[in-house]
Enzyme design. Structure first.
Site, PDB file in Angstrom:
ATOM      1  N   ASP A 186      46.553  94.935  45.180  1.00  0.00           N
ATOM      2  CA  ASP A 186      47.559  93.843  44.739  1.00  0.00           C
ATOM      3  C   ASP A 186      47.769  92.645  45.894  1.00  0.00           C
ATOM      4  OD1 ASP A 186      47.889  95.247  42.607  1.00  0.00           O
ATOM      5  OD2 ASP A 186      50.110  95.457  42.848  1.00  0.00           O
ATOM      6  N   HIS A 197      47.739  97.469  48.696  1.00  0.00           N
ATOM      7  CA  HIS A 197      47.830  96.103  48.719  1.00  0.00           C
ATOM      8  C   HIS A 197      46.703  95.688  49.743  1.00  0.00           C
ATOM      9  CE1 HIS A 197      51.947  97.167  47.268  1.00  0.00           C
ATOM     10  NE2 HIS A 197      52.006  95.922  46.720  1.00  0.00           N
TER      11      HIS A 197
HETATM   12 NI    NI Z   1      52.699  92.425  44.274  1.00  0.00          NI
END
Ligand code: NI
Length: 509
Positions: A324, A465
């Site tokens: 992400d 992430h």
């Molecule tokens: Ni996010």
């Protein structure tokens, strides 16, 4: 026929006799020619080096069914891949029936060390007992080897052995050839249409190598011999224009019996016959001629390592890595690690970051990864009006699609913040997760690695992430750890076999 044999022997003897005592020789006379010029070999053809061929390597192991298999797909050649997969599935299915246990993908601890996948040069020539002995208590073992790669043509050999190192029960070889230019596929036996012609040549070469002087016609093979030759053709290879055929264990023919130099091949004394093109050419099928004619470097796919979603998640254990908040300056390093391990991921991108890194967005898509929508500005969507929700998602989807050419059909709500209203406005599946690595919370690399390798199960969607340095640092070891457990890392779309359900999705059941 007998007179021809006698004549040939007399000619052979006569040459010696005449040259010893006859004063006048005929200078235009030439000795009789054996019709086939071939060679006997006592070593197998050299293995093909698969370097430079972009393959998608696979591996499974299931300790309940007691089967393990390694094989490889060739990107862009679906008919070949279908045939390869069908062979693997048939071997698994047979073992599953024999053991009375249904097959399901299985994962293990990292100590299982299942990272190495795909084909190994020379492996299909090893003794069956060695292949079974090297297995982990498996009763069926499938291995593969690339045996042909020239021009647009390619050949993958699969060997299926059953039993134990102490008692081999069966041993089958199938070589699947493909012309990637046309999509034509066939097995080793399909290269030769005139089996009987080839039989004659093989026996003639063996007879001559064993010291036989006869030029008599070789008698046609029996049905049993014909079938044995068909099996041997699965294990044949083209080497420098010659066709190298292994003689089956126990191979014999009436023409060979009684010859002083003839030894029936057995596992300790394997024998190959190498035939020149002039000899085997009349026996080739049309497809066989395409394979035999192919020359030069392999002209198939060469983009080594790009993620290739041919994976079948009912065959191999799948999970999905999701990244992400990128793309960022860390994304390329993560892509390198994925590429080097033939693994795929899904990147939920922010529009505002994608805008600044268009080349990274293109690379993500070009290397076979999936792109999802993580909004433009990373707001909590539940706090926004319907119009703002729609514009956050639409602007991001438009940008990602225009950069990547990929339809963006899933979204991940920032913070996982979601309600019925957001879902309704979005009108596409909301992808959450079943394993949260909390890589944003400042864990040590060791803790982050230990958790993210051990937590996933089959069907897991794992949240990470590609803006977190820790995630970027551990990525190579993380991927190795998951591969060692047996996982195949696939896109979300592949995890659901192309059918991502609507609504909220946390894992694949
Ligand atoms: Ni996010």
């Amino acid at each position: 026929m007998a007179r021809r044999v006698l004549a040939a022997v007399l000619v052979a003897v006569g040459v010696v006799g005449l040259s010893a005592c006859a004063p006048d020789t005929d200078p235009s006379w030439t000795p009789a020619q054996w019709p086939v010029v071939g060679r006997m070999l006592t070593a197998p053809p050299p293995p093909v080096d698969p370097a430079g061929i972009a393959l998608a390597p696979q591996r499974i192991r299931n300790d309940s069914v007691r089967v393990e298999a390694r094989w490889a797909y060739l990107p862009g050649s679906q008919p070949l891949n279908d045939a390869v997969e069908a062979t693997v599935r048939a071997a698994i299915g047979e073992q599953s029936t024999a053991s009375g246990v249904g097959y399901e993908p299985q994962v293990f601890g990292v100590e299982a060390a299942l990272r190495e996948r795909g084909c190994v040069a020379g492996v299909t020539a090893l003794p069956a007992a060695d292949l079974l002995g090297a297995a982990t208590d498996s009763h069926t073992v499938v291995v593969c080897e690339i045996v042909h790669a020239a021009g647009s043509t390619f050949g993958e050999r699969l060997r299926v052995v059953r039993g134990s190192a102490a008692a081999v029960e069966s041993d089958q070889i199938v070589t699947l050839y493909a012309d990637v230019a046309t999509g034509a596929v066939g097995d080793g036996a399909s290269l030769i249409g005139q089996n009987d012609l080839l039989w004659e040549d093989v026996v003639s070469v063996a007879r001559r190598a064993a010291g036989g002087l006869s030029l008599s016609q070789v008698s046609p093979p029996s049905d049993e011999q014909r079938a044995a030759l068909s099996r041997a053709l699965q294990d044949a290879s083209f080497v420098d224009g010659e066709l190298v055929v292994p003689l089956p264990v126990g191979f014999t023919a009436p023409e060979l019996e009684g010859l002083a130099g003839w030894q029936t091949p057995d596992p300790e004394h394997p024998v190959w016959v190498s035939l020149p093109r002039t000899s085997y050419d009349p026996a080739l099928t049309e497809f066989g001629r395409v394979i035999a004619d192919a020359q030069g470097a392999f002209a198939g796919p060469t983009t080594a390592g790009a993620a290739f979603d041919r994976t079948s998640c009912d065959l191999v254990p799948c999970m999905a890595l999701t990244m992400d908040d990128g793309p960022s300056g860390l994304t390329d390093g993560i892509l390198d690690a994925l590429r080097d391990r033939h693994s795929a991921a899904t990147f939920f991108m922010l529009g505002r970051n994608a805008q600044n890194r268009p080349d990274t967005v293109r690379r993500v898509s070009a290397e076979g990864h999936q792109i999802g929508n993580h909004t433009w500005n990373h707001p909590d969507l539940t706090t926004l009006s319907d119009e703002r929700i729609a514009s956050e998602l639409r602007s991001t989807a438009d940008l990602l699609r225009s950069l990547s050419g990929q339809a963006v059909s899933t979204f991940r709500p920032p913070y996982g913040a979601l309600n019925e209203r957001v879902l309704g406005v979005a009108g596409m599946p909301a992808i959450l997760w079943s394993v949260d690595t909390r890589d944003w919370a400042g864990p040590s690399d060791a803790d982050l690695l230990a958790y993210s390798v051990s937590a996933p199960r089959i069907g897991t969607i794992m949240l990470m992430h590609d803006i977190q340095e820790g995630t970027s640092r551990i990525m190579p070891q993380l991927l190795d750890g998951l591969l060692d457990r047996g996982f195949s890392l696939v896109t979300l779309s592949k995890l659901f076999d192309g059918q991502i359900p609507g609504g909220i999705v946390r894992y694949a059941p």
